[in-house]
Scaffold this motif. Structure first.
Motif, mmCIF file in Angstrom:
data_model
loop_
_atom_site.group_PDB
_atom_site.id
_atom_site.type_symbol
_atom_site.label_atom_id
_atom_site.label_comp_id
_atom_site.label_asym_id
_atom_site.label_seq_id
_atom_site.Cartn_x
_atom_site.Cartn_y
_atom_site.Cartn_z
ATOM 1 N N LEU A 82 -7.042 -5.520 -0.904
ATOM 2 C CA LEU A 82 -7.814 -6.397 -1.782
ATOM 3 C C LEU A 82 -7.245 -6.428 -3.200
ATOM 4 O O LEU A 82 -6.396 -5.607 -3.558
ATOM 5 C CB LEU A 82 -9.271 -5.942 -1.799
ATOM 6 C CG LEU A 82 -9.968 -5.909 -0.431
ATOM 7 C CD1 LEU A 82 -11.404 -5.427 -0.576
ATOM 8 C CD2 LEU A 82 -9.921 -7.272 0.238
ATOM 9 N N ASP A 83 -7.723 -7.381 -3.987
ATOM 10 C CA ASP A 83 -7.238 -7.573 -5.358
ATOM 11 C C ASP A 83 -5.721 -7.717 -5.390
ATOM 12 O O ASP A 83 -5.064 -7.289 -6.347
ATOM 13 C CB ASP A 83 -7.651 -6.396 -6.256
ATOM 14 C CG ASP A 83 -9.147 -6.333 -6.473
ATOM 15 O OD1 ASP A 83 -9.765 -7.400 -6.607
ATOM 16 O OD2 ASP A 83 -9.697 -5.213 -6.484
ATOM 17 N N SER A 84 -5.174 -8.342 -4.364
ATOM 18 C CA SER A 84 -3.712 -8.383 -4.239
ATOM 19 C C SER A 84 -3.216 -9.740 -3.783
ATOM 20 O O SER A 84 -3.934 -10.495 -3.106
ATOM 21 C CB SER A 84 -3.249 -7.310 -3.237
ATOM 22 O OG SER A 84 -3.607 -6.019 -3.676
ATOM 23 N N VAL A 85 -1.983 -10.039 -4.172
ATOM 24 C CA VAL A 85 -1.335 -11.284 -3.773
ATOM 25 C C VAL A 85 0.069 -10.976 -3.273
ATOM 26 O O VAL A 85 0.638 -9.917 -3.575
ATOM 27 C CB VAL A 85 -1.236 -12.275 -4.951
ATOM 28 C CG1 VAL A 85 -2.618 -12.701 -5.407
ATOM 29 C CG2 VAL A 85 -0.442 -11.676 -6.114
ATOM 30 N N LEU A 86 0.625 -11.917 -2.494
ATOM 31 C CA LEU A 86 2.007 -11.791 -2.057
ATOM 32 C C LEU A 86 2.929 -12.286 -3.159
ATOM 33 O O LEU A 86 2.721 -13.354 -3.725
ATOM 34 C CB LEU A 86 2.238 -12.607 -0.785
ATOM 35 C CG LEU A 86 2.338 -11.816 0.526
ATOM 36 C CD1 LEU A 86 1.032 -11.083 0.781
ATOM 37 C CD2 LEU A 86 2.671 -12.739 1.688
ATOM 38 N N ASP A 87 3.949 -11.495 -3.457
ATOM 39 C CA ASP A 87 4.944 -11.881 -4.454
ATOM 40 C C ASP A 87 6.215 -12.414 -3.820
ATOM 41 O O ASP A 87 6.947 -13.198 -4.432
ATOM 42 C CB ASP A 87 5.282 -10.670 -5.339
ATOM 43 C CG ASP A 87 4.768 -10.830 -6.757
ATOM 44 O OD1 ASP A 87 4.012 -11.780 -6.999
ATOM 45 O OD2 ASP A 87 5.121 -10.002 -7.615
ATOM 46 N N GLY A 143 9.325 -7.998 5.904
ATOM 47 C CA GLY A 143 8.331 -7.365 5.040
ATOM 48 C C GLY A 143 7.878 -8.295 3.927
ATOM 49 O O GLY A 143 8.393 -9.405 3.766
ATOM 50 N N VAL A 144 6.893 -7.819 3.165
ATOM 51 C CA VAL A 144 6.388 -8.582 2.027
ATOM 52 C C VAL A 144 6.231 -7.651 0.827
ATOM 53 O O VAL A 144 6.077 -6.440 0.984
ATOM 54 C CB VAL A 144 5.020 -9.237 2.333
ATOM 55 C CG1 VAL A 144 5.145 -10.244 3.454
ATOM 56 C CG2 VAL A 144 3.971 -8.185 2.663
ATOM 57 N N THR A 145 6.292 -8.244 -0.357
ATOM 58 C CA THR A 145 5.976 -7.525 -1.579
ATOM 59 C C THR A 145 4.580 -7.929 -2.021
ATOM 60 O O THR A 145 4.299 -9.118 -2.164
ATOM 61 C CB THR A 145 6.985 -7.845 -2.696
ATOM 62 O OG1 THR A 145 8.307 -7.507 -2.259
ATOM 63 C CG2 THR A 145 6.657 -7.056 -3.961
#
Length: 320
Positions: free
Chosen positions: A205-210, A221-223
């Motif tokens: 939560l409180d997160s986005v993909l960069d 993978g994702v950052t």
């Protein structure tokens, strides 16, 4: 003589789009004895054809999305609705009649038009998203989930679709990371409860993909960045499923039709646009919520209103 020939070829109503709103409009138009054609460039059903389970359509406790599409379609066919598989390239309003131009140049004349083009998945706009589309990035879990059986995936979003598809993927994937930019979800409470209870789903939560990383085989993978702390960390994953809303498919909306800042068509309570005889229904129309039942209701309202509009036009013409 020329006018009679034109009138013989003229439709009372042309429906552009074959999702729940368009098919519902088709049903009600045929019940109103209107000379109607529905034009859909792909498979009728719209977004619900891509939905595994529908649990909130009144009167049907649970049904597969594709099955519900078939019910809509078969109901419309029962009334002998003309359905043409073709692409509409433009809708051209007129004073005496409107024209709908098809790919290939054919022009159809009509007294009224119902625009039911639906919406499209909103993109995140992060590096790697479009480059890896079809190579690990997807906007449809029921379409592509099979390819990630036993693997790890990331789901992005916080609405009903994101929660539903995270739950669907948790049944076939080893692990599901559910990334949402806020600290609580927008989806329905019952879906949230199911997500919280599913051990294979890890909340981020409180997160986005960069960024979405990949090699020659596809996504690796994702950052992820925390929007409060701005800290980033990498998550190894085989796939990324993005569900961050839809954009209205408004490319066919004629000039002169009023739209809001987000691109949704503004209508009155009859679903009629600012141009007489042109109606907008479903996901392209501005309203409080986008649900199948509301799309079907839009189709009903617009078809009834179009029938009244056409009858009035014909009565006025007969008096001249």
């Amino acid at each position: 003589m020329k006018e009679n020939t034109l009138e013989n070829k003229m439709y009372d109503l042309i429906i552009v789009g074959g999702g729940p709103a368009g098919l519902s409009a088709g049903i009600y138009a045929m019940r109103a004895a209107m000379h109607t054609v529905l034009i859909e460039k792909g498979m009728p059903g719209g977004q619900i054809a891509l939905t595994k389970d529908v649990e909130n359509y009144p009167g049907i406790e649970e049904v597969g999305g594709f099955e519900l599409c078939e019910k809509f379609l078969n109901h419309a066919k029962r009334y002998n609705l003309e359905i043409r598989e073709n692409e509409v390239v433009s809708v051209e309003p007129g004073v005496d009649f409107h024209e709908v131009v098809l790919a290939g140049g054919e022009r159809l004349h009509t007294h009224s038009v119902i625009l039911a083009p639906g919406g499209s998945a909103r993109k995140l706009g992060v590096p790697g998203e479009m480059e890896q589309y079809g190579k690990g990035v997807s906007y449809c879990a029921t379409c592509d989930g099979f390819f990630f059986r036993g693997k790890t995936v990331v789901v992005v979003g916080g609405g009903d679709t994101a929660l539903e598809d995270a739950l669907y993927l948790s049944k076939i994937c080893a692990k599901v990371y559910l990334v949402h930019r806020r600290d609580e979800f927008r989806g329905s409470r019952i879906l949230q409860q199911r997500v919280f209870a599913e051990p294979r789903i890890t909340l981020v939560l409180d997160s986005v993909l960069d960024d979405i990383a990949a090699d020659d085989q596809g996504v690796t993978g994702v950052t992820v960045k925390n929007v409060k702390t701005e800290e980033t960390h990498n998550v190894a994953t085989d796939g990324v499923f993005i569900f961050v809303g839809f954009l209205p498919n408004n490319a066919l909306v004629p000039a002169g039709v009023k739209m809001n800042a987000a691109g949704y068509v503004v209508t009155d309570e009859k679903c009629e646009t600012s141009l007489p005889g042109i109606f907008a229904v479903g996901d392209v129309r501005q309203k409080y919520a986008n649900q199948i039942v509301l799309a079907a209701a839009d189709g009903c309202v617009a078809a009834l209103a179009a029938a009244h509009y056409v009858e009035t036009r014909k009565a006025q013409a007969a008096r001249k």
